[in-house]
Design an enzyme around this catalytic site. Sequence first.
Site, mmCIF file in Angstrom:
data_model
loop_
_atom_site.group_PDB
_atom_site.id
_atom_site.type_symbol
_atom_site.label_atom_id
_atom_site.label_comp_id
_atom_site.label_asym_id
_atom_site.label_seq_id
_atom_site.Cartn_x
_atom_site.Cartn_y
_atom_site.Cartn_z
ATOM 1 N N LYS A 1 -14.640 -1.370 9.142
ATOM 2 C CA LYS A 1 -13.553 -0.597 9.755
ATOM 3 C C LYS A 1 -13.932 -0.177 11.174
ATOM 4 O O LYS A 1 -13.083 -0.184 12.085
ATOM 5 C CB LYS A 1 -13.215 0.624 8.901
ATOM 6 C CG LYS A 1 -12.523 0.294 7.577
ATOM 7 C CD LYS A 1 -11.144 -0.330 7.762
ATOM 8 C CE LYS A 1 -10.123 0.669 8.259
ATOM 9 N NZ LYS A 1 -8.767 0.061 8.377
ATOM 10 N N THR B 1 -10.546 5.187 9.186
ATOM 11 C CA THR B 1 -11.090 5.968 8.080
ATOM 12 C C THR B 1 -12.229 6.894 8.486
ATOM 13 O O THR B 1 -12.927 6.638 9.483
ATOM 14 C CB THR B 1 -11.611 5.000 6.985
ATOM 15 O OG1 THR B 1 -12.294 5.726 5.973
ATOM 16 C CG2 THR B 1 -12.585 3.984 7.567
ATOM 17 N N ASP B 2 -12.437 7.934 7.695
ATOM 18 C CA ASP B 2 -13.577 8.839 7.854
ATOM 19 C C ASP B 2 -14.906 8.120 7.610
ATOM 20 O O ASP B 2 -15.960 8.596 8.035
ATOM 21 C CB ASP B 2 -13.451 10.023 6.888
ATOM 22 C CG ASP B 2 -13.311 9.593 5.430
ATOM 23 O OD1 ASP B 2 -12.366 8.831 5.138
ATOM 24 O OD2 ASP B 2 -14.116 10.010 4.591
ATOM 25 N N GLY C 1 0.791 -1.231 0.000
ATOM 26 C CA GLY C 1 0.000 0.000 0.000
ATOM 27 C C GLY C 1 0.821 1.278 0.000
ATOM 28 O O GLY C 1 2.036 1.270 0.227
ATOM 29 N N TYR D 1 -17.919 -1.109 3.991
ATOM 30 C CA TYR D 1 -16.525 -0.773 4.282
ATOM 31 C C TYR D 1 -16.422 -0.043 5.625
ATOM 32 O O TYR D 1 -15.640 -0.426 6.495
ATOM 33 C CB TYR D 1 -15.939 0.089 3.160
ATOM 34 C CG TYR D 1 -14.602 0.719 3.496
ATOM 35 C CD1 TYR D 1 -13.473 -0.066 3.696
ATOM 36 C CD2 TYR D 1 -14.477 2.099 3.618
ATOM 37 C CE1 TYR D 1 -12.243 0.510 4.012
ATOM 38 C CE2 TYR D 1 -13.256 2.683 3.926
ATOM 39 C CZ TYR D 1 -12.148 1.890 4.129
ATOM 40 O OH TYR D 1 -10.938 2.467 4.453
ATOM 41 N N ALA E 1 -5.712 -3.344 4.936
ATOM 42 C CA ALA E 1 -7.168 -3.311 5.086
ATOM 43 C C ALA E 1 -7.819 -3.782 3.797
ATOM 44 O O ALA E 1 -7.194 -3.800 2.740
ATOM 45 C CB ALA E 1 -7.647 -1.890 5.415
ATOM 46 N N LEU F 1 0.711 3.787 2.155
ATOM 47 C CA LEU F 1 1.203 4.184 3.476
ATOM 48 C C LEU F 1 2.469 3.418 3.856
ATOM 49 O O LEU F 1 3.455 4.011 4.305
ATOM 50 C CB LEU F 1 0.113 3.973 4.524
ATOM 51 C CG LEU F 1 0.484 4.313 5.965
ATOM 52 C CD1 LEU F 1 0.988 5.746 6.101
ATOM 53 C CD2 LEU F 1 -0.715 4.075 6.888
#
Length: 284
Positions: free
Chosen positions: A126, A98-99, A11, A122, A57, A13
């Site tokens: 999360k 996550t938002d 990923g 999703y 994720a 990140l």
Amino acid sequence: MTPLVVIGKSGQLAWEIARLIPDAVCLGRDDIDITSDSSICDTLAPLAPRAIINASAYTAVDNAEIDEANAYLLNQTAVAKLAQYCKEQQVFLVHVSTDYVFNGEKGVPYTVDDIIEPQGMYGKTKAAGEAEVIGILPEQSAIIRTSWVYSSHGNNFVKTMLRLMADKPQLGVIDDQIGSPTWAKGLAEACIEAATGPLAGVFHWSDEGVCSWYDFALAIQKSGIDKGLLDSRIPITPIPSSAYPTPAKRPHYSVLDKTLSRSNYKTPLIHWREQLCAMMDELQ
């Protein structure tokens, strides 16, 4: 003893973390199966990490609507197994969230204590992963929620826009979803600081400032032209979400309140326009 292990090698990140800390051990799905207790133990025990950053994720937002089992497996079950390992071995865990755990209707920035009310699968998976971390090792973990992540590595909105702007005569981009873009490099710095501090708790991290996807696309085009990544300007039209239906509902408003991060982190929060400019320099 390994200072830092990063889960999620492929990923954006993890790639940024590896650039910042070359001796961090980054593990991908070929190296560790985080849905298996024995694989977690067998892989991590020889490394004896001081801290783990979970940057893995199930992130296929639309696919999660029809692939619930796998989304829960990676975003909840695997997270619980990692958290349990960290509890038993006294390892600090940084978990990236996550938002999408919020309902996207608030209209002012979401604080870390706001009600969790995800609208799609999703976000639900999360949120379930967050609950596992908080339930299993509340004093020994950091949950960092972020939004609209991009990087010079991998697939993301910025690189997609640059490709489309080079290929298409015009574009329509959604203007009724509001959030904050986040360069993965800044997020990586925050994750590293949380891991090495360590800084326990729930935090929000995105770049400063607010925009729509349309505003973001306009800034990408201007920067792309300024830096020679695009040859010419094309018309970009604002369109409503209703003109671009997707299986999963997107949050209309996902700006995160970063008050806690400003007061706890030494890593600076920088405006998204400045961060976009810095990332585009890497693409030149």
